[in-house]
Design a protein around this motif. Structure first.
Motif, PDB file in Angstrom:
ATOM      1  N   GLY A 124       0.777  -1.224   0.000  1.00  0.00           N
ATOM      2  CA  GLY A 124       0.000   0.000   0.000  1.00  0.00           C
ATOM      3  C   GLY A 124       0.807   1.270   0.000  1.00  0.00           C
ATOM      4  N   MET A 125       0.231   2.268   0.664  1.00  0.00           N
ATOM      5  CA  MET A 125       0.751   3.613   0.598  1.00  0.00           C
ATOM      6  C   MET A 125       2.044   3.794   1.393  1.00  0.00           C
ATOM      7  SD  MET A 125      -2.876   5.673   0.758  1.00  0.00           S
ATOM      8  CE  MET A 125      -2.114   7.279   0.473  1.00  0.00           C
ATOM      9  N   ASP A 126       2.405   2.831   2.240  1.00  0.00           N
ATOM     10  CA  ASP A 126       3.677   2.906   2.964  1.00  0.00           C
ATOM     11  C   ASP A 126       4.847   2.379   2.131  1.00  0.00           C
ATOM     12  OD1 ASP A 126       3.213   0.201   3.017  1.00  0.00           O
ATOM     13  OD2 ASP A 126       3.011   0.043   5.191  1.00  0.00           O
ATOM     14  N   ALA A 127       4.567   2.021   0.855  1.00  0.00           N
ATOM     15  CA  ALA A 127       5.582   1.589  -0.117  1.00  0.00           C
ATOM     16  C   ALA A 127       6.203   0.242   0.223  1.00  0.00           C
ATOM     17  CB  ALA A 127       6.682   2.648  -0.276  1.00  0.00           C
ATOM     18  N   THR A 128       5.600  -0.503   1.134  1.00  0.00           N
ATOM     19  CA  THR A 128       6.116  -1.831   1.486  1.00  0.00           C
ATOM     20  C   THR A 128       5.139  -2.916   1.072  1.00  0.00           C
ATOM     21  OG1 THR A 128       5.118  -1.956   3.697  1.00  0.00           O
ATOM     22  CG2 THR A 128       7.260  -0.840   3.507  1.00  0.00           C
ATOM     23  N   ILE A 129       5.671  -4.128   1.001  1.00  0.00           N
ATOM     24  CA  ILE A 129       4.874  -5.318   0.699  1.00  0.00           C
ATOM     25  C   ILE A 129       5.059  -6.284   1.869  1.00  0.00           C
ATOM     26  CG2 ILE A 129       4.503  -7.242  -0.883  1.00  0.00           C
ATOM     27  CD1 ILE A 129       6.066  -5.436  -2.964  1.00  0.00           C
ATOM     28  N   LYS A 130       3.947  -6.719   2.442  1.00  0.00           N
ATOM     29  CA  LYS A 130       3.990  -7.673   3.552  1.00  0.00           C
ATOM     30  C   LYS A 130       3.662  -9.068   3.027  1.00  0.00           C
ATOM     31  CE  LYS A 130       4.413  -4.177   6.456  1.00  0.00           C
ATOM     32  NZ  LYS A 130       5.712  -3.872   7.106  1.00  0.00           N
ATOM     33  N   VAL A 131       4.436 -10.048   3.504  1.00  0.00           N
ATOM     34  CA  VAL A 131       4.210 -11.446   3.155  1.00  0.00           C
ATOM     35  C   VAL A 131       3.599 -12.125   4.366  1.00  0.00           C
ATOM     36  CG1 VAL A 131       5.257 -13.571   2.316  1.00  0.00           C
ATOM     37  CG2 VAL A 131       6.254 -11.351   1.685  1.00  0.00           C
ATOM     38  N   TRP A 132       2.396 -12.703   4.192  1.00  0.00           N
ATOM     39  CA  TRP A 132       1.662 -13.321   5.290  1.00  0.00           C
ATOM     40  C   TRP A 132       1.438 -14.806   4.999  1.00  0.00           C
ATOM     41  CZ3 TRP A 132       0.694  -9.737   9.083  1.00  0.00           C
ATOM     42  CH2 TRP A 132       0.641  -8.393   8.706  1.00  0.00           C
ATOM     43  N   GLU A 133       1.399 -15.606   6.055  1.00  0.00           N
ATOM     44  CA  GLU A 133       1.065 -17.019   5.895  1.00  0.00           C
ATOM     45  C   GLU A 133       0.305 -17.495   7.116  1.00  0.00           C
ATOM     46  OE1 GLU A 133       3.208 -20.750   3.872  1.00  0.00           O
ATOM     47  OE2 GLU A 133       4.257 -20.020   5.640  1.00  0.00           O
ATOM     48  N   PHE A 134      -0.819 -18.184   6.881  1.00  0.00           N
ATOM     49  CA  PHE A 134      -1.587 -18.770   7.986  1.00  0.00           C
ATOM     50  C   PHE A 134      -0.797 -19.930   8.575  1.00  0.00           C
ATOM     51  CE2 PHE A 134      -4.933 -16.752   5.478  1.00  0.00           C
ATOM     52  CZ  PHE A 134      -5.697 -16.159   6.466  1.00  0.00           C
ATOM     53  N   GLU A 135      -0.742 -19.970   9.902  1.00  0.00           N
ATOM     54  CA  GLU A 135      -0.005 -21.031  10.598  1.00  0.00           C
ATOM     55  C   GLU A 135      -0.864 -22.270  10.717  1.00  0.00           C
ATOM     56  OE1 GLU A 135       1.399 -21.322  15.109  1.00  0.00           O
ATOM     57  OE2 GLU A 135       2.591 -19.907  13.920  1.00  0.00           O
TER      58      GLU A 135
END
Length: 355
Positions: free
Chosen positions: A344-355
């Motif tokens: 998004g607007m913070d210029a970052t990409i988060k990688v998520w994974e369900f445990e």
């Protein structure tokens, strides 16, 4: 050739493994197996508060401005991110280790992305000017620009053997590739919206579009004609649209999520209000439907308060909140296994994974 991938309206069970996550294993991406919706009023169906565990595996940095769009290729094991900084960055995860693998410097804002097989498609251009759809073949390095849109392009999708694009000019343009020349040409324009079109979704030969005019329209890509149109109860822009089995979800800046039966003329069957910590409606900027490690369908809702809020569907039981972004999220897309990406607007990409 961009290939159509059939999606059935019929409720189905788990789709099985084979899309192993970043840490290995082919876990199920089941869709819930046709569980019934609970017909309740706004904000209902939230009795359970059990939280699912979601790990923030990585934060990908490098873009200088808002990340406007994401597209993931499981075949290539790559994530593509488009930004207002005029670049498309290419990320990979060999053996679960994330890093940047390449970059396309386009020079103007990237407003939409799609990847299919070895094709990468982007909407590019500044606001208030004609924009183009740019297509790259990533194996041959062939490139083609498709002019025609007056204004920025907000949505790109493929379906029924065609490429569909839509944006600020309220028109949905349909393109097809000529196999002998490997060049794309416009084969039709779907007209009917009276304001910018922000979202497109495909199910089999059916295309769904949502617009700032407050309507959702269904089109038959085989005939090129309209099927139905509904004036939604949204009171602000619709920025989220997703198809899940036979159900279509819409979400908007008014903080409301509506669910429609796509087999019954987009009949609205469910309504939910997303709220902030003050219990006021929380503006929704984008949505995605993921699958947790138990095979449950999870609606991920990105809000203007920077949070990602999770609900299990069809019960709409609350499943958690993710608070890693520093500014609102603009795009969410599915990853391998039970993972997803947000940016998004913070210029970052988060990688998520369900445990």
């Amino acid at each position: 050739l961009i290939r159509a991938r059939a999606m059935s309206y019929a409720p189905r069970g788990g789709r099985g493994g084979g899309r192993g996550g970043f840490r290995g294993g082919g876990r199920s991406r089941g869709a819930g197996g046709g569980r019934a919706w609970t017909h309740v009023g706004p904000g209902g169906g939230r009795g359970s508060q059990a939280t699912v565990k979601v790990n923030n595996l990585h934060t990908l940095s490098g873009h200088a401005k808002t990340v406007t769009s994401l597209a993931c290729s499981l075949k290539r094991q790559q994530l593509f991110s488009g930004s207002a900084d005029g670049s498309i960055r290419i990320w990979g995860w060999p053996e679960g280790h994330f890093g940047q693998q390449g970059q396309l410097d386009v020079g103007v804002e990237i407003t939409a992305l799609m990847v299919e097989d070895d094709w990468l498609v982007a909407g590019i251009g500044p606001a208030g000017a004609p924009n183009v759809v740019r297509i790259w073949h990533m194996e041959t390095n062939a490139q083609q620009d498709l002019p025609g849109h007056d204004g920025q392009i907000y949505a790109i999708i493929q379906g029924n053997g065609m490429l569909c694009t839509a944006g600020h000019d309220a028109a949905i343009r349909c393109w097809k590739m000529d196999v002998p020349t490997a060049l794309f040409a416009m084969v039709g324009v779907l007209s009917g919206h009276t304001a910018p079109v922000h979202n497109l979704q495909v199910a089999g030969p059916m295309l769904f579009s949502s617009s700032r005019d407050g309507t959702i329209k269904q089109w038959d890509l085989t005939t090129g004609g309209p099927v139905c149109s509904v004036a939604t109860a949204h009171t602000d822009f619709i920025l989220g649209l997703r198809i899940h089995d036979r159900y279509l979800f819409s979400a908007g800046l008014d903080g409301r999520v509506f669910v429609y039966d796509a087999t019954k003329g987009l009949e609205k069957i469910f309504e939910h209000v997303v709220t902030n910590r003050d219990r006021q409606p929380s503006a929704v900027t984008c949505i995605e439907i993921c699958t947790d490690s138990a095979g449950n369908a999870i609606l991920v809702v990105a809000c203007r308060d920077n949070a990602l809020k999770l609900w299990e569907v069809p019960t709409f039981e609350r499943r958690g909140i993710l608070l890693k972004h520093q500014q609102p999220c603009r795009s969410i897309c599915l990853g391998p296994g039970n993972s997803f990406f947000s940016a998004g607007m913070d210029a970052t990409i988060k990688v998520w994974e369900f445990e």
